[in-house]
Design a protein around this motif. Sequence first.
Motif, PDB file in Angstrom:
ATOM      1  N   HIS A 136       0.721  -1.336  -0.136  1.00 25.76           N
ATOM      2  CA  HIS A 136      -0.126  -0.117  -0.100  1.00 25.76           C
ATOM      3  C   HIS A 136       0.749   1.273   0.188  1.00 25.76           C
ATOM      4  CE1 HIS A 136      -1.760   3.139   2.394  1.00 25.76           C
ATOM      5  NE2 HIS A 136      -2.708   3.220   1.700  1.00 25.76           N
ATOM      6  N   GLY A 158      -0.067  -6.093  -2.119  1.00 19.80           N
ATOM      7  CA  GLY A 158      -0.342  -5.219  -1.524  1.00 19.80           C
ATOM      8  C   GLY A 158      -1.930  -4.961  -1.437  1.00 19.80           C
ATOM      9  N   LEU A 159      -2.440  -3.668  -0.777  1.00 27.06           N
ATOM     10  CA  LEU A 159      -3.627  -3.367  -0.382  1.00 27.06           C
ATOM     11  C   LEU A 159      -3.816  -1.806  -1.151  1.00 27.06           C
ATOM     12  CD1 LEU A 159      -3.287  -4.360   3.199  1.00 27.06           C
ATOM     13  CD2 LEU A 159      -5.145  -5.308   1.699  1.00 27.06           C
ATOM     14  N   PHE A 160      -4.831  -1.970  -1.999  1.00 29.64           N
ATOM     15  CA  PHE A 160      -4.947  -0.690  -2.979  1.00 29.64           C
ATOM     16  C   PHE A 160      -6.512   0.022  -2.646  1.00 29.64           C
ATOM     17  CE2 PHE A 160      -2.186  -3.979  -4.842  1.00 29.64           C
ATOM     18  CZ  PHE A 160      -0.949  -3.260  -4.629  1.00 29.64           C
ATOM     19  N   LEU A 162      -9.050   0.285   0.307  1.00 31.78           N
ATOM     20  CA  LEU A 162      -8.925  -0.171   1.822  1.00 31.78           C
ATOM     21  C   LEU A 162     -10.316   0.111   2.485  1.00 31.78           C
ATOM     22  CD1 LEU A 162      -5.797   2.107   3.120  1.00 31.78           C
ATOM     23  CD2 LEU A 162      -5.924  -0.070   2.154  1.00 31.78           C
ATOM     24  N   SER A 185      -6.744   5.203  -0.185  1.00 33.87           N
ATOM     25  CA  SER A 185      -6.808   4.192  -1.053  1.00 33.87           C
ATOM     26  C   SER A 185      -6.048   4.550  -2.325  1.00 33.87           C
ATOM     27  CB  SER A 185      -8.046   3.706  -1.564  1.00 33.87           C
ATOM     28  OG  SER A 185      -8.712   3.247  -0.474  1.00 33.87           O
ATOM     29  N   GLN A 211      -7.403  -7.518  -5.613  1.00 38.69           N
ATOM     30  CA  GLN A 211      -6.869  -6.352  -5.648  1.00 38.69           C
ATOM     31  C   GLN A 211      -5.354  -5.988  -6.539  1.00 38.69           C
ATOM     32  OE1 GLN A 211      -6.693  -3.718  -2.566  1.00 38.69           O
ATOM     33  NE2 GLN A 211      -8.323  -4.434  -1.430  1.00 38.69           N
TER      34      GLN A 211
END
Length: 263
Positions: A136, A158-160, A162, A185, A211
Amino acid sequence: MKLEIEYNNRARVPGHPAIIAEWMRDAAAFREAHPPEVIAYGPGERERIDLFVPKHVRGAALFFHGGYWQALDRSSASHCAAGLFEHGIAVGVPSYDLCPNVPLARIVEQAEAAAQAMHARMGLPMVVSGHSAGGHLTAALMARLPAEVVAAGVPVSGLFWLEPLVETSLNKALGLDAAEARALSPALLPSPGRPLHCAVGGAESGEFLRQSRAFAELWGGTWEALPGLDHFTVLSPLPQADHPLTMRVARLAWQACGAVSII
């Protein structure tokens, strides 16, 4: 709850304590073999970067540890620099403050400060990478910093987006509401139009796979699912100099500073 099952990786991988213990051992061994230069990027105790500088520098990279912005520090991720180090890439591995001690927005600010400090020290455009929460931060820096600082990004699991985290137990420490989650995000920010490659474990949840795939498509990048790897073992390629993922990051770092690949 479906989202809890999809995003709670420690619950999904019961063997994660042993994997994290292995990270710590491997990271300590790499630091012992290659004592880092420590760079302060702010006044706080955790505002530090371990910088591993090879004898002949051919590029620069920054790697952010994971832990859902609420666990771990740079001492868990030193070994993630090992493969790139063998290819002449100077690698910075920062710590940052954790939620709930600070809000997530503050961690993004710290990541920016770490990138600026790394750039000031090395004088090279860098590839930014990171695992999970660090993925992220990788994308956030691509969106927020100029190409002369962040030339490319390789988020790993990753986290894109949230907002899915808001209704999970993970949000107890994060304290995000829907509006804050959207504001933080990276997928909702304009694409910087720079090289992006998203890697994710092939054995990860459908949401983590979605994601990475969707974000790469949205920002015009590429993505891959690494066969058989879960959210924790997905880091196993990075200490290997000859792994295709490590080689991809090295090439991006060489390209960013105009060096010529030897592979």
